[in-house]
Design a protein around this motif. Structure first.
Motif, mmCIF file in Angstrom:
data_model
loop_
_atom_site.group_PDB
_atom_site.id
_atom_site.type_symbol
_atom_site.label_atom_id
_atom_site.label_comp_id
_atom_site.label_asym_id
_atom_site.label_seq_id
_atom_site.Cartn_x
_atom_site.Cartn_y
_atom_site.Cartn_z
ATOM 1 N N THR A 97 0.839 -1.190 0.000
ATOM 2 C CA THR A 97 0.000 0.000 0.000
ATOM 3 C C THR A 97 0.876 1.242 0.000
ATOM 4 O O THR A 97 2.052 1.194 0.374
ATOM 5 C CB THR A 97 -0.922 0.020 1.233
ATOM 6 O OG1 THR A 97 -1.833 1.115 1.132
ATOM 7 C CG2 THR A 97 -0.114 0.194 2.514
ATOM 8 N N THR A 98 0.325 2.325 -0.446
ATOM 9 C CA THR A 98 0.997 3.623 -0.388
ATOM 10 C C THR A 98 0.261 4.504 0.603
ATOM 11 O O THR A 98 -0.937 4.337 0.842
ATOM 12 C CB THR A 98 1.007 4.301 -1.771
ATOM 13 O OG1 THR A 98 -0.330 4.437 -2.242
ATOM 14 C CG2 THR A 98 1.814 3.498 -2.764
ATOM 15 N N PHE A 99 0.975 5.423 1.179
ATOM 16 C CA PHE A 99 0.374 6.379 2.108
ATOM 17 C C PHE A 99 1.105 7.700 1.968
ATOM 18 O O PHE A 99 2.063 7.818 1.184
ATOM 19 C CB PHE A 99 0.408 5.848 3.551
ATOM 20 C CG PHE A 99 1.802 5.624 4.097
ATOM 21 C CD1 PHE A 99 2.363 6.516 4.988
ATOM 22 C CD2 PHE A 99 2.560 4.524 3.704
ATOM 23 C CE1 PHE A 99 3.639 6.318 5.488
ATOM 24 C CE2 PHE A 99 3.827 4.307 4.197
ATOM 25 C CZ PHE A 99 4.368 5.216 5.090
ATOM 26 N N TYR A 154 5.649 4.162 1.220
ATOM 27 C CA TYR A 154 5.168 2.892 0.669
ATOM 28 C C TYR A 154 5.451 1.782 1.680
ATOM 29 O O TYR A 154 6.434 1.829 2.429
ATOM 30 C CB TYR A 154 5.906 2.608 -0.645
ATOM 31 C CG TYR A 154 5.719 1.240 -1.220
ATOM 32 C CD1 TYR A 154 4.592 0.927 -1.981
ATOM 33 C CD2 TYR A 154 6.666 0.243 -1.013
ATOM 34 C CE1 TYR A 154 4.424 -0.345 -2.523
ATOM 35 C CE2 TYR A 154 6.512 -1.024 -1.552
ATOM 36 C CZ TYR A 154 5.385 -1.311 -2.308
ATOM 37 O OH TYR A 154 5.219 -2.569 -2.845
ATOM 38 N N ALA A 155 4.565 0.780 1.711
ATOM 39 C CA ALA A 155 4.757 -0.359 2.624
ATOM 40 C C ALA A 155 4.358 -1.643 1.923
ATOM 41 O O ALA A 155 3.485 -1.650 1.048
ATOM 42 C CB ALA A 155 3.935 -0.161 3.893
ATOM 43 N N GLU A 156 4.992 -2.731 2.318
ATOM 44 C CA GLU A 156 4.670 -4.033 1.741
ATOM 45 C C GLU A 156 4.818 -5.120 2.791
ATOM 46 O O GLU A 156 5.559 -4.963 3.773
ATOM 47 C CB GLU A 156 5.578 -4.349 0.548
ATOM 48 C CG GLU A 156 7.032 -4.560 0.919
ATOM 49 C CD GLU A 156 7.896 -5.006 -0.257
ATOM 50 O OE1 GLU A 156 7.341 -5.194 -1.352
ATOM 51 O OE2 GLU A 156 9.106 -5.162 -0.065
ATOM 52 N N ILE A 170 8.318 -0.767 5.873
ATOM 53 C CA ILE A 170 7.804 0.560 5.546
ATOM 54 C C ILE A 170 8.942 1.417 4.988
ATOM 55 O O ILE A 170 10.031 1.467 5.562
ATOM 56 C CB ILE A 170 7.186 1.241 6.784
ATOM 57 C CG1 ILE A 170 6.031 0.379 7.332
ATOM 58 C CG2 ILE A 170 6.686 2.639 6.454
ATOM 59 C CD1 ILE A 170 5.441 0.897 8.628
ATOM 60 N N TYR A 171 8.675 2.061 3.856
ATOM 61 C CA TYR A 171 9.651 2.918 3.194
ATOM 62 C C TYR A 171 9.138 4.353 3.170
ATOM 63 O O TYR A 171 7.927 4.600 3.176
ATOM 64 C CB TYR A 171 9.892 2.453 1.753
ATOM 65 C CG TYR A 171 10.320 1.018 1.617
ATOM 66 C CD1 TYR A 171 11.665 0.667 1.596
ATOM 67 C CD2 TYR A 171 9.371 -0.005 1.504
ATOM 68 C CE1 TYR A 171 12.057 -0.650 1.460
ATOM 69 C CE2 TYR A 171 9.754 -1.331 1.372
ATOM 70 C CZ TYR A 171 11.098 -1.647 1.346
ATOM 71 O OH TYR A 171 11.483 -2.957 1.213
ATOM 72 N N ASP A 172 10.083 5.294 3.066
ATOM 73 C CA ASP A 172 9.671 6.685 2.925
ATOM 74 C C ASP A 172 9.446 6.994 1.448
ATOM 75 O O ASP A 172 9.511 6.107 0.588
ATOM 76 C CB ASP A 172 10.697 7.632 3.555
ATOM 77 C CG ASP A 172 12.083 7.519 2.913
ATOM 78 O OD1 ASP A 172 12.174 6.993 1.772
ATOM 79 O OD2 ASP A 172 13.070 7.950 3.527
ATOM 80 N N GLN A 206 14.293 2.461 3.502
ATOM 81 C CA GLN A 206 13.604 1.702 4.542
ATOM 82 C C GLN A 206 13.565 2.479 5.851
ATOM 83 O O GLN A 206 14.580 2.955 6.346
ATOM 84 C CB GLN A 206 14.282 0.353 4.765
ATOM 85 C CG GLN A 206 13.590 -0.503 5.819
ATOM 86 C CD GLN A 206 14.184 -1.883 5.938
ATOM 87 O OE1 GLN A 206 14.510 -2.520 4.936
ATOM 88 N NE2 GLN A 206 14.346 -2.368 7.156
ATOM 89 N N VAL A 207 12.369 2.596 6.406
ATOM 90 C CA VAL A 207 12.176 3.310 7.664
ATOM 91 C C VAL A 207 12.101 2.327 8.824
ATOM 92 O O VAL A 207 12.712 2.528 9.870
ATOM 93 C CB VAL A 207 10.893 4.168 7.625
ATOM 94 C CG1 VAL A 207 10.669 4.859 8.967
ATOM 95 C CG2 VAL A 207 10.956 5.179 6.494
ATOM 96 N N GLU A 208 11.354 1.237 8.596
ATOM 97 C CA GLU A 208 11.158 0.278 9.672
ATOM 98 C C GLU A 208 10.706 -1.065 9.110
ATOM 99 O O GLU A 208 10.082 -1.134 8.052
ATOM 100 C CB GLU A 208 10.102 0.820 10.646
ATOM 101 C CG GLU A 208 9.979 0.055 11.942
ATOM 102 C CD GLU A 208 9.203 0.861 12.964
ATOM 103 O OE1 GLU A 208 9.862 1.599 13.739
ATOM 104 O OE2 GLU A 208 7.964 0.777 12.979
ATOM 105 N N SER A 209 11.024 -2.122 9.845
ATOM 106 C CA SER A 209 10.638 -3.464 9.415
ATOM 107 C C SER A 209 10.334 -4.305 10.648
ATOM 108 O O SER A 209 11.081 -4.264 11.634
ATOM 109 C CB SER A 209 11.754 -4.110 8.599
ATOM 110 O OG SER A 209 11.399 -5.424 8.211
#
Length: 221
Positions: free
Chosen positions: A124-126, A130-132, A150-152, A157-160
């Motif tokens: 999904t995008t926000f 972007y996150a997967e 979660i990516y910016d 990568q921001v967090e996993s």
């Protein structure tokens, strides 16, 4: 004394060359492969140097239908000597190493290879990026789990986090601000709202207090 030291060095070198070849085959695909491969090479080089002075006595062969052995085209009439043995070791050691390596790879090597199979479940995008979610299965007898990343907006990568996926696969519903909404269908639990300890795995749960996002897990029965 010098002769004893040379014999000891020869035995150690021969052991290194063979053990290194076996270890390299077993550890193929792992960082230790290089260590064992270098050990085998060093041992082989030392054996070659130590046996450099051994005379070229020729290979001992036996022809079909003949009762005796031949060496350099002539019937061998003397017993097998130390020079005969050492010459054959010098000639056949590389082939012995290759055989040991191939045998150990065939017998043990595959057990050290990572067999991770992953596929994307959802994405999904926000507003922030972007996150997967990936479903990951490790080998035939390994555990299955899911990884939410979660990516910016720059795809950094921001967090996993890692989540359970053995009996129910998670779905990423939405991300609003710093709130991440994840749902399971028929998670093996009677609760409709799932706590972190029921879903998160390993470091993700241990370090949940340091996470940048707030995760909300729902169980759709």
């Amino acid at each position: 004394m010098k002769r004893t030291v040379l014999k000891l060095l020869f035995c150690v070198s021969l052991l290194m060359s063979c053990a290194g070849a076996i270890g390299a085959g077993i550890m193929l695909g792992t960082p230790l492969f290089v260590v064992f491969a270098v050990t085998a090479i060093i041992g082989s080089v030392w054996v070659s140097k130590l046996l450099k002075s051994v005379p070229n006595v020729g290979l001992i062969v036996k022809f079909r239908g003949e009762s005796g052995y031949y060496q350099k085209g002539e019937r061998k009439t003397t017993p097998v000597s130390n020079n005969d043995i050492l010459y054959h070791i010098r000639m056949f050691l590389p082939f012995i190493q290759i055989g040991l390596f191939v045998f150990s790879v065939a017998l043990f090597g595959s057990s050290h290879r990572s067999e991770y199979v992953s596929r994307q479940i959802c994405s999904t995008t926000f507003n922030g990026g972007y996150a997967e979610v990936l479903f990951v299965e490790q080998g035939k007898q390994g555990r299955a789990y899911s990884e939410l990343t979660i990516y910016d907006i720059n795809m950094e990568q921001v967090e996993s986090i890692f989540m359970r996926a053995e009996s129910a696969i998670p779905s990423l519903d939405s991300i609003v601000g710093t709130d991440v909404y994840v749902s399971y269908r028929r998670f093996p639990c009677s609760d409709s709202t799932l706590s972190y300890d029921k879903v998160m795995l390993d470091e993700s749960f241990l370090d949940y207090g340091k996470l940048k996002f707030n995760y909300h897990f729902k169980n759709n029965k």
